[in-house]
Write a protein that holds these residues in place. Sequence first.
Motif, PDB file in Angstrom:
ATOM      1  N   VAL A 198     -16.160  10.196  -1.948  1.00 22.54           N
ATOM      2  CA  VAL A 198     -15.610   9.159  -1.334  1.00 22.54           C
ATOM      3  C   VAL A 198     -14.706   8.225  -2.012  1.00 22.54           C
ATOM      4  O   VAL A 198     -15.217   7.563  -3.042  1.00 22.54           O
ATOM      5  N   GLY A 199     -13.379   8.505  -1.928  1.00 23.74           N
ATOM      6  CA  GLY A 199     -12.574   7.696  -2.793  1.00 23.74           C
ATOM      7  C   GLY A 199     -11.158   8.349  -2.946  1.00 23.74           C
ATOM      8  O   GLY A 199     -10.901   9.331  -2.501  1.00 23.74           O
ATOM      9  N   ALA A 200     -10.100   7.382  -3.176  1.00 23.98           N
ATOM     10  CA  ALA A 200      -8.809   7.916  -2.917  1.00 23.98           C
ATOM     11  C   ALA A 200      -8.292   8.874  -3.950  1.00 23.98           C
ATOM     12  O   ALA A 200      -9.012   8.747  -5.193  1.00 23.98           O
ATOM     13  N   ARG A 201      -7.643  10.003  -3.817  1.00 21.88           N
ATOM     14  CA  ARG A 201      -7.421  10.863  -5.006  1.00 21.88           C
ATOM     15  C   ARG A 201      -6.079  10.502  -5.502  1.00 21.88           C
ATOM     16  O   ARG A 201      -5.018  11.112  -5.050  1.00 21.88           O
ATOM     17  N   THR A 202      -5.901   9.479  -6.360  1.00 21.32           N
ATOM     18  CA  THR A 202      -4.886   8.933  -6.789  1.00 21.32           C
ATOM     19  C   THR A 202      -4.407   9.603  -8.168  1.00 21.32           C
ATOM     20  O   THR A 202      -5.307  10.512  -8.809  1.00 21.32           O
ATOM     21  N   SER A 230     -10.257   7.701   3.095  1.00 18.30           N
ATOM     22  CA  SER A 230     -10.061   6.789   3.894  1.00 18.30           C
ATOM     23  C   SER A 230     -10.496   5.315   3.231  1.00 18.30           C
ATOM     24  O   SER A 230     -11.431   5.208   2.570  1.00 18.30           O
ATOM     25  N   ALA A 231      -9.613   4.477   3.159  1.00 19.07           N
ATOM     26  CA  ALA A 231     -10.012   2.954   2.637  1.00 19.07           C
ATOM     27  C   ALA A 231     -10.987   2.317   3.521  1.00 19.07           C
ATOM     28  O   ALA A 231     -11.160   1.165   3.083  1.00 19.07           O
ATOM     29  N   PRO A 252     -15.536   3.298  -7.682  1.00 21.36           N
ATOM     30  CA  PRO A 252     -15.736   1.988  -7.772  1.00 21.36           C
ATOM     31  C   PRO A 252     -14.926   1.042  -6.937  1.00 21.36           C
ATOM     32  O   PRO A 252     -15.157  -0.007  -6.686  1.00 21.36           O
ATOM     33  N   GLU A 253     -13.697   1.663  -6.502  1.00 24.47           N
ATOM     34  CA  GLU A 253     -12.755   0.658  -5.719  1.00 24.47           C
ATOM     35  C   GLU A 253     -13.496   0.736  -4.264  1.00 24.47           C
ATOM     36  O   GLU A 253     -13.048  -0.361  -3.453  1.00 24.47           O
TER      37      GLU A 253
END
Length: 378
Positions: A198-202, A230-231, A252-253
Amino acid sequence: MPRRRVTQADVAALIGVSQATVSFVLSGRTPSGVRISAETRQRVLDAIRITGYSANPVAQRLAGGHNQILGVFTYETTFPSGGRDFYGPFLIGIEHAAEQIGVDLLLFTSARVVEGSRRLATSGWQRLGIADGCLLLGQHEEQAELQHLLDTNYPFVFVGRRESEGGRLPYVGADYLSGTRRAVLRAADLGHRRIGYVGARTSDQPTRDRLAGYQAAMVDRGLHPSYIESADTVSAAAQIAEQSLSAVLLAPENGPDELRLALSEMRIRVPEDLSVLLLGQPHHRLPGPTRWSGFTIPREQMGSRALLLLSHLAGTSYAGIPSPGGPALGGGRTDPDLHQLLDCTDVAGETLVPPNGRGGAGTLTRSSTILEPKRTHA
């Protein structure tokens, strides 16, 4: 009216000596053939005390000396707001190391934060000359600025692993890849087979390292990766249920407490129905007694080690201070490792348990309507 800065010329004029005499007394070095009596030396020191004169660090640097000042530059806002305190532990470690080696810290804050980030070029490269070297922290660095620092041989260290052409960029970072890989294997060893990320794939380096660790461990165990980007926590909870995940790794975000609340609206319990592992300390937390499983980032140690490395590169280290990655600095000192990765600390916590045997979070739903959040009425 603001008072102008007292100069060496002012001190010299006050007691009727030359500016060179004041400079010699301040530096403690007297050229061959020049004699300064003890009485004159004391008069200069008294005048310095009376006028409040302090040396101009930029002028000292131009004269070829070291200021014993190391800078700190953060690409994002440094001081916490709204419960977010990402930089605090790093700064604590940096301060402890500064006390140990006897240098002052200068926080560069003149550049405004625009769209969540600030730039070194905005505040003027000349400002960096005040310090003997600078620590850089942040997620949104500008590659061109880092390359400029490398090209000009300005001493700096990045807090966090950063790749660079030829491996020239010095850093002290956390080993996210190994920590994330261990988190997956911990869940798999308990019997979890549907483990999501779970987290953005930046494209930032920490995210790439965490994703690499996740993918490597999933492949190692013959499992299929599942990504939830999804944020919005409600949408993330719905996707977790839809994919029937039994365990998730949380970047962590993402706030674990907010996600837990969203999951509870869907009758999904943590950890009974869904195990959760944190990939580092969350950027912000709601107060609560939950001991989350996962790993923590050694932020204080990273800050301390980074400053020691910077001190070495800037030539401000004292003999007897341990070199990061080598023996004591000073006589016979060795070059430290310019690329240091510190181990993340695994946390047992209480949110990782064996799967409930019902196939994952999605099997708790009797119909698709349960995937919608529970609605309340005023």
